[in-house]
Every structure is written in structure tokens, then in C-alpha cells.
Scaffold this motif. Structure first.
Motif, mmCIF file in Angstrom:
data_model
loop_
_atom_site.group_PDB
_atom_site.id
_atom_site.type_symbol
_atom_site.label_atom_id
_atom_site.label_comp_id
_atom_site.label_asym_id
_atom_site.label_seq_id
_atom_site.Cartn_x
_atom_site.Cartn_y
_atom_site.Cartn_z
ATOM 1 N N TYR A 51 45.473 26.069 46.349
ATOM 2 C CA TYR A 51 44.914 26.370 45.026
ATOM 3 C C TYR A 51 44.286 25.125 44.402
ATOM 4 O O TYR A 51 44.596 24.002 44.764
ATOM 5 N N HIS A 85 42.535 28.944 38.294
ATOM 6 C CA HIS A 85 42.471 30.220 39.010
ATOM 7 C C HIS A 85 41.878 31.254 38.055
ATOM 8 O O HIS A 85 41.394 30.898 36.984
ATOM 9 N N THR A 86 41.946 32.514 38.403
ATOM 10 C CA THR A 86 41.271 33.541 37.621
ATOM 11 C C THR A 86 41.833 33.727 36.211
ATOM 12 O O THR A 86 41.203 34.377 35.385
ATOM 13 N N SER A 105 42.362 39.377 39.315
ATOM 14 C CA SER A 105 42.724 39.350 40.724
ATOM 15 C C SER A 105 41.682 40.130 41.509
ATOM 16 O O SER A 105 41.064 41.060 41.003
ATOM 17 N N HIS A 111 47.431 38.130 44.435
ATOM 18 C CA HIS A 111 47.428 37.004 43.492
ATOM 19 C C HIS A 111 46.536 37.320 42.320
ATOM 20 O O HIS A 111 45.513 37.793 42.362
#
Length: 111
Positions: A51, A85-86, A105, A111
Motif C-alpha cells: 500500500y 487509499h480509496t 473499493s 479492500h
């Protein structure tokens, strides 16, 4: 003749000098101390293997670079060492129809 152990490999990988994110080379625990640009940084959250991690503090609207290429735009304040991340980054190259209903996601992803 005594052998000298090899130095530990960095736990965060910088793909390109202009990147403002690093890649976790292993799973990292919340509260763990890592070195980012020569400074000790305490991770505010757990980071899964592979990540992205903020190389410095980011603000909404900041562009994220990986491999020296634009990959997305930050949507909220992100502290140095925080996961990207998102939940705090919107893709600038993946169409939104590939995202699940929560818009955070990918369809079929856990995830």
C-alpha cells in the motif's frame, strides 16, 4: 574473520524521486516508527504490504505521484506516514464505474 550483517532493507520504497508517496515493502503496524526522508515517523495506522504511504503531509486537492506519474487526488487531510487509499484518494485514471457502491473499493475487491 567475523562477518558483518547486511543492513536492514528499508520498509518503505520510493519508486521515483519526485513521488510524494512510498510503498510498504512489508505489513507495518500502527505506532511503528519508520524513517521517511531521514526523519523518524510514527505510523498513525497499520499499512498493508504494497500500500501507499504519504511521504509528507497532504491536503485536499494535492496530486499524488507514483513512479513519477500522477495517479490520483487527495480528498482529505493526510498526515505524513498515513496510508493513501480509496478512503482519502480518488483515482485520476480509473473510471468510477469500476468502484463498488461505497465508491471506496473496487468491484469484487475485499479492500
Amino acid at each position: 574473520m567475523p562477518s558483518t550483517p547486511a543492513p536492514d532493507a528499508p520498509r518503505l520504497l520510493l519508486m521515483s524521486p519526485e513521488d510524494n508517496c512510498l510503498i510498504a515493502r512489508t505489513t507495518l503496524a500502527a505506532g511503528e516508527t519508520v524513517t521517511i526522508d531521514g526523519a523518524a515517523t510514527i505510523l498513525p495506522e497499520a499499512i498493508p504490504l504494497g500500500y501507499k504511504v504519504a511521504r509528507h503531509a497532504l491536503r485536499p486537492g494535492d496530486k499524488v505521484l507514483r513512479y513519477g506519474a500522477l495517479i490520483g487526488t487527495v480528498t482529505t487531510e493526510v498526515a505524513i506516514g498515513a496510508m493513501l487509499h480509496t478512503h482519502n484518494l480518488v483515482s485520476d485514471y480509473i473510471p468510477t464505474y469500476t468502484l463498488g457502491e461505497d465508491a471506496h473499493s473496487f468491484i469484487g475487491s475485499t479492500h
